[in-house]
Design a protein around this motif. Structure first.
Motif, mmCIF file in Angstrom:
data_model
loop_
_atom_site.group_PDB
_atom_site.id
_atom_site.type_symbol
_atom_site.label_atom_id
_atom_site.label_comp_id
_atom_site.label_asym_id
_atom_site.label_seq_id
_atom_site.Cartn_x
_atom_site.Cartn_y
_atom_site.Cartn_z
ATOM 1 N N PRO A 200 1.028 -0.485 -0.282
ATOM 2 C CA PRO A 200 0.329 -0.181 -0.019
ATOM 3 C C PRO A 200 1.156 1.539 0.219
ATOM 4 O O PRO A 200 0.680 2.290 -0.448
ATOM 5 N N THR A 201 2.344 1.060 0.535
ATOM 6 C CA THR A 201 3.180 2.335 0.856
ATOM 7 C C THR A 201 4.095 2.077 -0.391
ATOM 8 O O THR A 201 5.141 3.645 -0.215
ATOM 9 N N ASP A 233 -2.683 7.003 5.918
ATOM 10 C CA ASP A 233 -3.743 6.908 5.133
ATOM 11 C C ASP A 233 -3.843 5.442 4.780
ATOM 12 O O ASP A 233 -4.725 5.092 4.549
ATOM 13 N N ARG A 234 -2.855 5.056 4.231
ATOM 14 C CA ARG A 234 -2.122 4.239 3.464
ATOM 15 C C ARG A 234 -2.054 2.473 5.156
ATOM 16 O O ARG A 234 -1.980 1.354 4.264
ATOM 17 N N ASN A 315 -8.840 5.674 10.056
ATOM 18 C CA ASN A 315 -9.086 4.957 8.765
ATOM 19 C C ASN A 315 -10.398 3.862 9.160
ATOM 20 O O ASN A 315 -10.970 4.312 7.940
#
Ligand code: B12
Length: 320
Positions: A200-201, A233-234, A315
């Motif tokens: 995700p990052t 956020d991820r 989140n």
């Protein structure tokens, strides 16, 4: 005289899932990969990774007269539940039971004791052992000892267990027949890029190279300060560590088999989920230790775990 076959039998007796033997010379490709990783600052604030650089790349500096490295591995795999209970964060698989450093160190020590008993007639024999935090390129030597291959997610992936393995090593003056690293075909990544794509990052910056500063494992466990919003956020519901690059790996997943080591059972630690609100309510070190003592979750301290809990709740709120 003790043989490589005796060592493997004793390793099984000490509780290891895998044991391979190799020689202690420098691995030029691994040395170069590590030096480049440091030069690119991929280690972030992991200051210990930039210390002891010569010893880390050259095992002959770890013990005078070293002739062999015994590479060991323990399977820690746990399956994931489909749903995350509301208000909870997911703990990565490696951290759900007892702190693996203690577990693997105890077994490694026990194996040294078994070998010593066996070699009382062989005169002076020296041993040193390393677990994770020691100055050793563990995956590179494990690969050289035939325990697996290094995938694009940089994990050591074994034919029987996948990458859900903890590693340790015994460096010794014993002369042992090394394993042929190509004797077992552990497979290869081929054209697959699932781990790079699914991270995700975007922490896997090229094949086999992880920029720790972007890795959720580093952010939630090792980073001492606030996590930048664009990465937080991820993180989804990950409160401690991350397994996404391993779960993404089709090769790996076919090979997962639940751990048989009672030390890694959920009852021995925090289990799969942690109540983020409970973490935020904690005010004292005692309350923090009531949940985390003896597990890897002590590492980020109360402040760090609360930072992660806040991100998880934010989140989840945004998602819902
Ligand atoms: C620093 C560190 C981290 C950092 C940086 C990760 C990284 N990829 O470097 C952070 C905090 C992000 C991290 C995360 C995790 N870690 Co960690 N970590 C370490 C540590 C202490 C050092 C790793 C290191 O040397 N990094 C520097 C880079 C350059 O090395 P490398 O990634 O291992 O790459 C080597 C190979 O790729 C090789 N290489 C590259 N190209 C080529 C080409 C050829 C031809 C050859 C031969 C070799 C080669 O050279 C490199 C140097 O040896 C090791 C323990 C140790 N002492 O080795 C544990 C270790 C790697 N971590 C481990 C684990 C379990 C994890 C996590 C899964 C934990 C989690 N669930 O959150 C994640 C996985 C993330 C990932 N994909 O790597 C295990 C991995 C076991 C395995 N099966 O591979 C280890 C070995 C600890 C242990 N004793 O079991 N970790």
């Amino acid at each position: 005289m003790i043989t490589a076959a005796d060592i493997k039998r004793l390793a099984k007796e000490a509780g290891f899932d895998l044991c391979g033997i190799t020689t202690p010379e420098v691995i030029p490709e691994a040395k170069e990969a590590y030096e480049r990783w440091l030069a690119e600052q991929h280690h972030g604030e992991l200051a210990y990774m930039a210390r002891d650089t010569q010893r880390r790349t050259d095992p002959t500096r770890l013990l005078p007269g070293v002739r062999s490295i015994i590479c060991l591995a323990l399977n820690y795999y746990h399956p994931d539940s489909d749903k995350i209970p509301a208000g909870h964060g997911r703990v990565s698989k490696y951290a759900r039971g007892k702190d693996y450093h203690k577990v693997i160190e105890k077994k490694t020590r026990a194996l040294v004791a078994l070998i010593r008993k066996h070699v009382t007639d062989d005169g002076e024999v020296d041993f040193k052992w390393f677990v994770d935090y020691g100055p050793m390129l563990e995956r590179a030597y494990a690969e050289k000892a035939g325990l697996g291959y290094i995938g694009k997610n940089s994990m050591l992936i074994n034919k029987r267990f996948g990458s859900w393995l903890f590693l340790s090593e015994i460096v010794t003056s014993l002369e042992l027949t090394p394993d042929d690293r190509f004797a077992i075909d552990h497979g290869k990544c081929g054209k697959c890029r699932a781990c790079l794509v699914q991270c995700p990052t975007e922490a896997i910056v090229e094949d086999g190279v992880v920029d720790a500063r972007r890795c959720i494992s580093y952010l939630t466990i090792e980073r001492p300060s606030a996590i930048p919003d664009h990465l937080a956020d991820r993180m989804g519901s990950l409160i401690f560590g991350c397994d996404i690059c391993q779960i993404a790996c089709p090769h790996n997943n076919r090979r997962s088999r639940p751990t048989q080591h009672p030390e890694f059972a959920y009852e021995q630690g925090v289990g799969e989920f942690v109540d983020a609100r409970r973490v935020l309510r904690m005010q004292t070190r005692e309350e923090f230790l009531e949940l985390t003592a003896g597990t890897p979750l002590t590492r980020p301290k109360l402040d760090g775990l609360q930072r992660n809990a806040r991100i998880v709740l934010k989140n989840q709120k945004e998602r819902d």
